[in-house]
Design an enzyme around this catalytic site. Sequence first.
Site, PDB file in Angstrom:
ATOM      1  N   SER A 176      -4.388   6.950   7.525  1.00 54.24           N
ATOM      2  CA  SER A 176      -4.242   5.483   7.575  1.00 54.24           C
ATOM      3  C   SER A 176      -5.306   4.821   8.444  1.00 54.24           C
ATOM      4  O   SER A 176      -5.576   5.251   9.566  1.00 54.24           O
ATOM      5  CB  SER A 176      -2.856   5.121   8.118  1.00 54.24           C
ATOM      6  OG  SER A 176      -2.779   3.721   8.277  1.00 54.24           O
ATOM      7  N   SER A 204      -4.879   1.685   9.254  1.00 56.72           N
ATOM      8  CA  SER A 204      -4.195   0.538   9.873  1.00 56.72           C
ATOM      9  C   SER A 204      -4.339   0.486  11.397  1.00 56.72           C
ATOM     10  O   SER A 204      -4.564  -0.598  11.940  1.00 56.72           O
ATOM     11  CB  SER A 204      -2.716   0.532   9.480  1.00 56.72           C
ATOM     12  OG  SER A 204      -2.602   0.325   8.094  1.00 56.72           O
ATOM     13  N   LYS A 241       7.932   2.178   0.711  1.00 51.25           N
ATOM     14  CA  LYS A 241       7.989   0.723   0.491  1.00 51.25           C
ATOM     15  C   LYS A 241       9.312   0.276  -0.144  1.00 51.25           C
ATOM     16  O   LYS A 241       9.805  -0.808   0.150  1.00 51.25           O
ATOM     17  CB  LYS A 241       6.804   0.260  -0.353  1.00 51.25           C
ATOM     18  CG  LYS A 241       5.475   0.337   0.393  1.00 51.25           C
ATOM     19  CD  LYS A 241       4.343  -0.240  -0.438  1.00 51.25           C
ATOM     20  CE  LYS A 241       3.017  -0.130   0.288  1.00 51.25           C
ATOM     21  NZ  LYS A 241       1.910  -0.731  -0.465  1.00 51.25           N
ATOM     22  N   ASP A 256       0.822  -7.378   0.266  1.00 51.50           N
ATOM     23  CA  ASP A 256      -0.174  -6.773  -0.629  1.00 51.50           C
ATOM     24  C   ASP A 256      -0.750  -7.795  -1.617  1.00 51.50           C
ATOM     25  O   ASP A 256      -1.961  -7.850  -1.842  1.00 51.50           O
ATOM     26  CB  ASP A 256       0.444  -5.617  -1.431  1.00 51.50           C
ATOM     27  CG  ASP A 256       0.550  -4.339  -0.606  1.00 51.50           C
ATOM     28  OD1 ASP A 256      -0.218  -4.170   0.351  1.00 51.50           O
ATOM     29  OD2 ASP A 256       1.426  -3.510  -0.933  1.00 51.50           O
ATOM     30  N   GLY A 276       3.913   0.490  -8.412  1.00 52.29           N
ATOM     31  CA  GLY A 276       4.265  -0.384  -7.290  1.00 52.29           C
ATOM     32  C   GLY A 276       3.179  -1.390  -6.959  1.00 52.29           C
ATOM     33  O   GLY A 276       3.476  -2.552  -6.662  1.00 52.29           O
TER      34      GLY A 276
END
Length: 272
Positions: free
Chosen positions: A15, A17, A66, A102, A130
Amino acid sequence: MADKYCVFGNPIGHSKSPIIQAAFARQTGQDIEYRAILAPSDGFADAVDAFIAEGGKGANVTLPFKQEAYQLATRLTQRAEQAGAVNTLVFNDNEVVGDNTDGVGLLRDITITLNYPIRDKRILLLGAGGAARGVLGPLLGEHPESLVIANRTEVRARSLAAHFAPIGPVSGCGYGELAGRAFDIVINATSASLSGSMPALPNGIFAPGSLAYKMMYGLGDTPFRIFAREQGAGMISEGLGMLLEQAAESFFVWRGVRPDCAPVVELLQKKA
Ligand code: NDP
């Protein structure tokens, strides 16, 4: 003491993030601590509880949690409700708010960073998983002329289109039905590049000056990129901008300040 945030996922080592959110915090002078948490596949809710217990203020959620985050939230924003998935959690005193950034991340990347307006455009969205579901509401909110969802498993494209039909001009089909049609924006929301392939697209789908956008980023010259270039797409872009913009929107939801993504693109490129 710094406010605590994190990203939950499994796997999570890849990740970006933590780097992105730390850069946003430095840029905006916000005192936050942000880390990646590997939640066990069957232990997402426990991991969230433990983070709240240590004073966590909010979190990002990535694969495969999610949908679970959507179930776990005690209140959902309209965009999370529409997406059927949550990638951003806010922990307030008595509630867990589930949001989804998103879709707005993709919109901001296309309309602001790439300066490509969506209104009255013909959009082709490849994939019905998704990621596709998460961007449909925001895309339709920009009033395109039409939006076609095409997917390998045709029935998934049709049922997704039926779900979103009350919001705008959307239809679903298989790749074979795209023959003879052209689009202004082609968004690849499939994971086909992971296996070095691409959806079975016919020639001629890129209208002159069209935008080819691949949500998956960082895999170099994938078959979709090569196809888009050979077929004459006017602009080709990838999902790094979307990743940054969805992160910036989460930061905004938590802190009320909107960071600038441009300097962080350079930072990520240097670290790549
Ligand atoms: P899902 O697993 O939910 O869906 C995968 C989709 O890809 C399905 O529509 C599937 O079709 C299709 N697909 C998979 N392999 C092939 C293939 N070989 N040929 C044609 N179609 C194929 O994944 P997500 O929707 O969550 O994610 C899709 C992609 O978007 C991922 O690569 C992800 O990394 C990227 N993404 C990027 C983001 C960003 O910020 N840049 C944010 C979110 C996602 P079928 O239904 O027939 O199986």
